[in-house]
Enzyme design. Structure first.
Site, mmCIF file in Angstrom:
data_model
loop_
_atom_site.group_PDB
_atom_site.id
_atom_site.type_symbol
_atom_site.label_atom_id
_atom_site.label_comp_id
_atom_site.label_asym_id
_atom_site.label_seq_id
_atom_site.Cartn_x
_atom_site.Cartn_y
_atom_site.Cartn_z
ATOM 1 N N SER A 62 0.816 -1.215 0.000
ATOM 2 C CA SER A 62 0.000 0.000 0.000
ATOM 3 C C SER A 62 0.853 1.270 0.000
ATOM 4 O O SER A 62 2.024 1.256 0.407
ATOM 5 C CB SER A 62 -0.917 0.012 1.225
ATOM 6 O OG SER A 62 -1.706 -1.151 1.246
HETATM 7 N N1 SAM Z 1 -0.635 -4.076 3.813
HETATM 8 C C1 SAM Z 1 0.019 -4.783 2.751
HETATM 9 C C2 SAM Z 1 1.425 -4.322 2.556
HETATM 10 O O1 SAM Z 1 1.844 -3.380 3.223
HETATM 11 O O2 SAM Z 1 2.115 -4.915 1.736
HETATM 12 C C3 SAM Z 1 -0.729 -4.626 1.473
HETATM 13 C C4 SAM Z 1 -1.813 -5.581 1.349
HETATM 14 S S1 SAM Z 1 -2.502 -5.692 -0.260
HETATM 15 C C5 SAM Z 1 -3.146 -4.125 -0.595
HETATM 16 C C6 SAM Z 1 -3.932 -6.682 0.148
HETATM 17 C C7 SAM Z 1 -3.607 -8.115 0.474
HETATM 18 O O3 SAM Z 1 -4.800 -8.748 0.931
HETATM 19 C C8 SAM Z 1 -3.124 -8.932 -0.716
HETATM 20 O O4 SAM Z 1 -1.890 -9.501 -0.427
HETATM 21 C C9 SAM Z 1 -4.202 -9.997 -0.887
HETATM 22 O O5 SAM Z 1 -3.718 -11.226 -1.344
HETATM 23 C C10 SAM Z 1 -4.759 -10.088 0.503
HETATM 24 N N2 SAM Z 1 -6.105 -10.641 0.628
HETATM 25 C C11 SAM Z 1 -7.204 -10.409 -0.124
HETATM 26 N N3 SAM Z 1 -8.257 -11.105 0.335
HETATM 27 C C12 SAM Z 1 -7.825 -11.797 1.432
HETATM 28 C C13 SAM Z 1 -8.434 -12.683 2.356
HETATM 29 N N4 SAM Z 1 -9.730 -13.040 2.292
HETATM 30 N N5 SAM Z 1 -7.682 -13.190 3.348
HETATM 31 C C14 SAM Z 1 -6.372 -12.878 3.465
HETATM 32 N N6 SAM Z 1 -5.729 -12.040 2.611
HETATM 33 C C15 SAM Z 1 -6.457 -11.504 1.614
#
Ligand code: SAM
Length: 217
Positions: A62
């Site tokens: 992000s």
């Molecule tokens: N905060 C993270 C970082 O600093 O790198 C960024 C996260 S990214 C925007 C969103 C993440 O949520 C992705 O890696 C995606 O695979 C994960 N994600 C989406 N749906 C999910 C779920 N139901 N359970 C766990 N992870 C999930």
């Protein structure tokens, strides 16, 4: 000597302080944690740029400002047990690990969880546990949580997450359609699960939260 230190300092001043992030602990953590260790080699030059970056599996780390805004909204004091849904690169996880007692994080892609674990271990964060799975169910065995952060955009707040929030707990989550969301903070005010304050923290744009209580694939 960390040659990225001055870039990090600049990121904190020009992207965070200037936009109103005031929590000194959040600013200190973001000044300290080497974001470039969570970025793929080909993108290292953009490690401290003002936006999200690809991390593989069509997911993103992000924007630094969004990480700061969401962390500040959790109002961590140091003793909390935090649940994070969407480990991604592990960068936000590291910030949480600096500011809370324990962090439990769930990521749906095993490849991302593995990379994140490595980065966090290299920085000696031992108060973090990452598991692979659908985070929309929360982490029942470890509930309740003093703070819950969802780092992917949801159609609505997953019911299990509301239930796993401790009294006085804060839940921060982007809710909206698949293109644009509103960052919401829910604060559970008392023992009564229905006694919840909802606040709008502004517009945002995240990748999809995919799962049983999220978007369907
Ligand atoms: N905060 C993270 C970082 O600093 O790198 C960024 C996260 S990214 C925007 C969103 C993440 O949520 C992705 O890696 C995606 O695979 C994960 N994600 C989406 N749906 C999910 C779920 N139901 N359970 C766990 N992870 C999930």
């Amino acid at each position: 000597m960390d040659r990225y230190r001055s870039r990090r300092q600049k990121m904190v001043d020009s992207q965070l302080r200037s936009r109103g992030i005031r929590n000194v602990e959040v600013l200190r953590a973001m000044e300290k944690i080497p974001r470039h260790l969570f970025i793929d080699e080909g993108l290292l030059d953009r490690s401290y740029s003002d936006g999200p970056l690809p991390i593989g599996e069509r997911q993103t780390i992000s924007q630094p400002y969004m990480v700061a805004l969401m962390t500040e909204a959790l109002a961590l004091q140091g003793g909390e047990k935090v649940l994070e849904i969407g480990t991604g690169s592990g960068y936000q996880t590291a910030i949480l690990a600096e500011l809370a007692d324990r962090v439990l994080s769930i990521e749906r892609f095993a490849s991302l969880a593995t990379k994140a674990r490595k980065a966090l271990e290299s920085l000696n964060y031992y108060n973090v546990l990452i598991r692979v799975g659908d985070g929309t169910y929360g982490w029942t065995e470890e509930a309740p949580f003093d703070a819950i952060i969802v780092t992917a955009g949801a159609p609505d707040v997953p019911e299990p997450l509301k239930k796993q929030l401790a009294p006085k707990g804060r839940l921060v989550i982007p809710v909206g359609d698949r293109h644009v969301q509103t960052l919401l903070r829910f604060t559970r005010l008392s023992e009564d699960p229905g006694d919840i304050r909802t606040e709008d923290l502004g517009g945002c744009r995240f990748v999809d939260l995919i799962g049983e209580y999220g978007w369907k694939g």
